[in-house]
Design a protein around this motif. Structure first.
Motif, PDB file in Angstrom:
ATOM      1  N   HIS A   1      11.750 -30.811  23.860  1.00 21.26           N
ATOM      2  CA  HIS A   1      12.456 -32.002  24.351  1.00 21.26           C
ATOM      3  C   HIS A   1      13.921 -31.683  24.594  1.00 21.26           C
ATOM      4  O   HIS A   1      14.514 -30.817  23.948  1.00 21.26           O
TER       5      HIS A   1
ATOM      6  N   ASP B   1      18.574 -28.813  18.072  1.00 16.20           N
ATOM      7  CA  ASP B   1      17.390 -29.674  18.143  1.00 16.20           C
ATOM      8  C   ASP B   1      17.577 -30.591  19.351  1.00 16.20           C
ATOM      9  O   ASP B   1      18.341 -31.538  19.288  1.00 16.20           O
ATOM     10  N   ASN B   2      16.971 -30.369  20.546  1.00 15.78           N
ATOM     11  CA  ASN B   2      15.967 -29.338  20.627  1.00 15.78           C
ATOM     12  C   ASN B   2      16.182 -28.483  21.863  1.00 15.78           C
ATOM     13  O   ASN B   2      15.241 -27.982  22.464  1.00 15.78           O
TER      14      ASN B   2
ATOM     15  N   GLU C   1      12.391 -37.944  23.085  1.00 13.40           N
ATOM     16  CA  GLU C   1      11.655 -37.660  21.844  1.00 13.40           C
ATOM     17  C   GLU C   1      12.325 -38.312  20.661  1.00 13.40           C
ATOM     18  O   GLU C   1      11.651 -38.822  19.755  1.00 13.40           O
ATOM     19  N   GLU C   2      13.642 -38.306  20.654  1.00 11.16           N
ATOM     20  CA  GLU C   2      14.371 -38.781  19.470  1.00 11.16           C
ATOM     21  C   GLU C   2      14.218 -40.287  19.248  1.00 11.16           C
ATOM     22  O   GLU C   2      14.573 -40.797  18.197  1.00 11.16           O
TER      23      GLU C   2
ATOM     24  N   ASP D   1       9.693 -27.497  18.444  1.00  5.54           N
ATOM     25  CA  ASP D   1      10.788 -28.346  17.998  1.00  5.54           C
ATOM     26  C   ASP D   1      11.335 -27.662  16.752  1.00  5.54           C
ATOM     27  O   ASP D   1      10.628 -26.907  16.087  1.00  5.54           O
TER      28      ASP D   1
HETATM   29 ZN    ZN Z   1      13.587 -32.441  17.705  1.00  9.04          ZN
END
Ligand code: ZN
Length: 431
Positions: A80, A233-234, A265-266, A312
């Motif tokens: 991501h 990340d990431n 994603e977060e 990830d």
């Molecule tokens: Zn992540």
């Protein structure tokens, strides 16, 4: 070390997910991949030919395998592009005690206190009225224009005993200027944007903008064994997936190679371009149909022959908090890719896919580690299980070990990046 240095350049070019996608697209285009308009029919996919689509903060690229996807499947690398940060609200400016501040909203699970006393820039994309209609433009202000000042310890005597607690509504709006006659505060934000984009303020319509730490990524530690950077990340995994694809060079594996670098994603992946969306399966179906060797087979046939590596970042054991780890599962920095396990499917890994990834690591000489959460701590989540379900694709969750996850500035290992990239390339090559 060359890989680590190149990754620093990739992250430095990517203060927002939109910039990360632009940098990924730039690297793909330089390697001969062609941009595709999602709204048009996909070009015929010859073995070895590469294409990509950009959708906001999501980038998907593919390269034709020697055989049709229904016969040889896909090899998919997922990651991501987004990171926890502070995002600018639609109505931006307010004045308080003679300071101009900007309204911000936390995005994802950031460690809020790490944003205090940092030099912050502004980046993202702006939608504006252009000469030929609606235009979307990237913007990046790398000067330290914003700051969230700590309260002096003399006025906050218990900060070291109780920790720094910041109210997300009242304490986070950064100070960006002193209010004054020279710059009427209501116009400060818009006039800054207009200047940066070289347009008239009236042309600006809306924005997806965020703050970023202007301190560049760097190698660190006595022996340069660490990477100190924002957004590991990431974006570190996004970098590994991208460069794993490009490292195929002229080799054409049997399976069609795909990288999927998702936005959102977060905050849970549920959006028009997140890992939960129909974007992935819809596009793979179209890629399969465009393959020169397409034999009329179905996507579900292709998926039974496919493998996804969802990358990830992983939690390295922390020297001051070692008890937070499962005793025999303490990933270390620069000790190789980490395979992540969770029997309740927060991670998608099972024995078969874990074994396949271990073989890939062994083939490239990379050591491999395994992570499982302590049973009395809640496991994090990532795109692996979501993508596995959405694509019906066997998926292994992996990552490079890191410290300070979701801090404004994180820490990982310089050697792990190359191992991860090489193991990923091995997965793509493995027919
Ligand atoms: Zn992540």
């Amino acid at each position: 070390m060359a890989t680590a240095h190149d990754m620093l350049a990739f992250i430095a070019a990517s203060p927002s997910p939109f910039h990360c996608v632009a940098e990924g697209a730039r690297r793909l285009a330089a390697a001969g991949y062609r941009a595709v308009d999602e709204g048009e029919p996909l070009p015929a996919l010859e073995p070895g030919a590469g294409f990509y689509v950009e959708r906001g903060g999501t980038l998907i690229a593919w390269r034709g395998g020697a055989r049709s996807p229904s016969a040889a499947g896909f090899r998919i690398l997922g990651a991501h592009t987004d990171s926890p940060n502070l995002r600018i609200k639609p109505r931006v400016e307010s004045t308080s005690e003679g300071y101009v501040r900007w309204a911000v909203e936390p995005y994802g699970g950031l460690i809020v206190a790490t944003w205090a006393d940092r030099d912050l820039g502004l980046s993202g994309r702006v939608a504006l009225r252009g000469a030929d209609g609606l235009e979307t433009r990237l913007v990046r202000v790398d000067r330290p224009i914003a700051r969230i000042p700590n309260l002096a310890i003399h006025l906050n005597r218990e900060v070291n005993e109780k920790g720094l607690t910041l109210n997300k509504q009242t304490h986070l709006p950064p100070v960006v200027a002193l209010a004054g006659a020279a710059h009427p505060s209501a116009e400060l934000f818009v006039s800054l944007l207009a200047r940066e984009l070289d347009v008239a303020p009236e042309q600006l319509l809306a924005w997806d903008l965020m703050l970023h730490d202007v301190t560049p990524p760097t190698l660190g530690g006595v022996h340069d064994e660490f990477i100190f950077s924002a957004r590991l990340d990431n974006q570190a995994s996004s970098y590994c997936a991208l460069e794993a694809l490009l490292a195929l060079e002229d080799h054409v594996p049997e399976a069609t190679s795909v990288i999927m670098l998702f936005d959102h994603e977060e905050c849970g992946s549920l959006s028009e371009r997140g890992a939960s969306s129909a974007l992935g399966p819809q596009l793979l179906r179209r890629v399969m149909g465009a393959h020169a060797a397409h034999d009329g087979g179905s996507l579900s046939q292709a998926m039974t022959r496919s493998l996804m590596v969802s990358a990830d970042m992983a939690h390295a054991v922390h020297p001051a908090y070692a008890e937070r780890h499962e005793p025999e599962h303490k990933p270390r920095i620069n000790a190789g890719p980490v395979i992540k396990h969770n029997v309740n499917t927060r991670y998608a890994t099972d024995a078969v896919v874990a074994a396949r990834f271990k073989l890939a690591c062994a083939d490239v000489g990379a050591p491999v580690q395994e992570f499982v959460n302590r049973s009395d701590l809640t496991c994090g989540s990532t795109i692996g299980a979501i993508s596995a379900a959405n694509l019906a694709c066997p998926t292994v969750d992996v990552g490079c070990a890191m410290l300070s996850m979701h801090s404004i500035r994180e820490q990982a290992g310089a050697a792990d990046v190359a191992w991860m990239q090489q193991a990923m390339t091995r997965v793509l090559r493995d027919g």
